[in-house]
Design a protein around this motif. Structure first.
Motif, PDB file in Angstrom:
ATOM      1  N   THR A   3       0.831  -1.198   0.000  1.00 43.83           N
ATOM      2  CA  THR A   3       0.000   0.000   0.000  1.00 43.83           C
ATOM      3  C   THR A   3       0.872   1.258   0.000  1.00 43.83           C
ATOM      4  O   THR A   3       0.615   2.199  -0.755  1.00 43.83           O
ATOM      5  N   ALA A  45       2.462   1.743  -3.433  1.00 45.68           N
ATOM      6  CA  ALA A  45       1.476   2.230  -4.411  1.00 45.68           C
ATOM      7  C   ALA A  45       1.199   3.710  -4.187  1.00 45.68           C
ATOM      8  O   ALA A  45       1.119   4.494  -5.146  1.00 45.68           O
ATOM      9  N   ASP A  46       1.067   4.101  -2.923  1.00 51.38           N
ATOM     10  CA  ASP A  46       0.843   5.512  -2.581  1.00 51.38           C
ATOM     11  C   ASP A  46       2.003   6.381  -3.066  1.00 51.38           C
ATOM     12  O   ASP A  46       1.792   7.453  -3.635  1.00 51.38           O
ATOM     13  N   ALA A  91       4.153   5.698  -5.463  1.00 47.89           N
ATOM     14  CA  ALA A  91       4.212   5.723  -6.930  1.00 47.89           C
ATOM     15  C   ALA A  91       3.217   6.749  -7.478  1.00 47.89           C
ATOM     16  O   ALA A  91       3.526   7.509  -8.405  1.00 47.89           O
ATOM     17  N   ARG A  92       2.017   6.773  -6.889  1.00 49.54           N
ATOM     18  CA  ARG A  92       1.001   7.727  -7.312  1.00 49.54           C
ATOM     19  C   ARG A  92       1.474   9.159  -7.039  1.00 49.54           C
ATOM     20  O   ARG A  92       1.329  10.045  -7.863  1.00 49.54           O
ATOM     21  N   GLU A  93       2.092   9.339  -5.873  1.00 45.79           N
ATOM     22  CA  GLU A  93       2.587  10.661  -5.490  1.00 45.79           C
ATOM     23  C   GLU A  93       3.691  11.121  -6.438  1.00 45.79           C
ATOM     24  O   GLU A  93       3.721  12.277  -6.855  1.00 45.79           O
ATOM     25  N   ARG A  94       4.583  10.190  -6.797  1.00 48.40           N
ATOM     26  CA  ARG A  94       5.696  10.509  -7.698  1.00 48.40           C
ATOM     27  C   ARG A  94       5.158  10.978  -9.047  1.00 48.40           C
ATOM     28  O   ARG A  94       5.660  11.926  -9.632  1.00 48.40           O
ATOM     29  N   LYS A  95       4.100  10.272  -9.509  1.00 48.04           N
ATOM     30  CA  LYS A  95       3.477  10.610 -10.795  1.00 48.04           C
ATOM     31  C   LYS A  95       2.855  12.001 -10.725  1.00 48.04           C
ATOM     32  O   LYS A  95       3.052  12.833 -11.621  1.00 48.04           O
ATOM     33  N   GLU A  96       2.124  12.269  -9.645  1.00 48.49           N
ATOM     34  CA  GLU A  96       1.484  13.578  -9.477  1.00 48.49           C
ATOM     35  C   GLU A  96       2.525  14.699  -9.433  1.00 48.49           C
ATOM     36  O   GLU A  96       2.315  15.769  -9.991  1.00 48.49           O
ATOM     37  N   GLU A 116       3.770  15.401 -12.885  1.00 45.87           N
ATOM     38  CA  GLU A 116       2.779  15.939 -13.830  1.00 45.87           C
ATOM     39  C   GLU A 116       2.281  17.334 -13.480  1.00 45.87           C
ATOM     40  O   GLU A 116       1.994  18.127 -14.363  1.00 45.87           O
ATOM     41  N   GLU A 121       0.818  20.417  -6.491  1.00 39.70           N
ATOM     42  CA  GLU A 121       1.403  19.736  -5.335  1.00 39.70           C
ATOM     43  C   GLU A 121       1.937  20.720  -4.304  1.00 39.70           C
ATOM     44  O   GLU A 121       1.874  20.444  -3.100  1.00 39.70           O
TER      45      GLU A 121
END
Ligand SMILES: [Zn+2]
Length: 233
Positions: free
Chosen positions: A79, A82-83, A85-90, A93, A98
């Motif tokens: 978990t 995954a959190d 990875a999502r944060e890195r993407k945000e 982008e 952020e």
């Protein structure tokens, strides 16, 4: 370890978390192995049979603790990954959004809006993902899940706890096995309860009474079952 909240004294919190886990593992080892031993001994088994049951209980318990802890901490780790990875993407982008998001978190905690933006910018200039992991997701080094370490710690502390009543089986004279294992195990439990309470700053008498009560209950139950089936079978 797990579930440790962010706190200014994170070093102290981390150490207490580790000690708490160790004390809990040893407690489990003492209660389950002593109960098993008392139950089998109450069924009029020989000292050798009691010893074999106790050793099997130690191994089974340690493995079950390791497996349970590994699975639970792994899923927490998944978990977290995954959190992150999502944060890195945000972050890659939409960096502007952020910054706003992090500043908003500090404003909610009571920081002045202008200062909050400044703090958010400076923290993100140094380590953007780290800042968001800590303050947005609540993942710090203290909480970062380590499945293998958790599994080994649980298994080892359980085995140490389980070894104490087993040693009593070896040391006790024949016929005195049940009272000696019960009394010594309750003594170990009380001692561990006192250590855990002292380290955590809790009430020593209340913590000690709590662990010895549950330990005594567990042993009384298995002794009763051992006696019942020992005479019936
Ligand atoms: Zn974020």
């Amino acid at each position: 370890m797990r579930h440790v909240r962010l706190h200014p004294e994170s070093h102290l919190v981390g150490r207490i978390g580790w000690l708490r886990a160790a004390v809990l593992g040893a407690n489990d080892g003492i209660v389950s192995t002593a109960s098993l031993i008392v139950g089998v001994a109450a069924a009029a088994a020989t000292q050798n049979e009691v010893l074999i049951a106790g050793i099997a209980g130690l191994v089974a318990g340690a493995m079950s603790m390791a497996a349970g802890e590994y699975v639970s901490v792994s899923s927490q780790s998944d978990t977290e990954q995954a959190d992150l990875a999502r944060e890195r993407k945000e972050l890659s982008e939409n960096i502007g959004f952020e910054v706003d998001e992090l500043a908003e978190i500090y404003v909610k905690r009571g920081v002045d809006p202008v200062l909050a933006r400044q703090v958010a910018r400076q923290l993100m200039a140094k380590d953007a993902l780290g800042a968001h992991a800590r303050d947005e997701l609540g993942i710090s080094e203290v909480t970062a899940a380590r499945p293998v370490q958790a599994a080994l710690t649980s298994a080892a502390t359980f085995a140490v706890g389980a070894a104490l009543p087993l040693l009593m089986v070896v040391a006790a004279p024949v016929g005195m096995l049940v009272p000696i294992v019960s009394a010594a195990s309750l003594g170990f439990l009380a001692f561990l309860g006192a250590i855990g309470a002292k380290a955590g700053g809790a009430n020593v008498v209340r913590a000690t009474a709590r662990v010895t009560f549950w330990g005594a209950l567990a042993m009384a139950l298995t002794a009763g079952i051992g006696k019942l089936f020992g005479t019936v079978v």
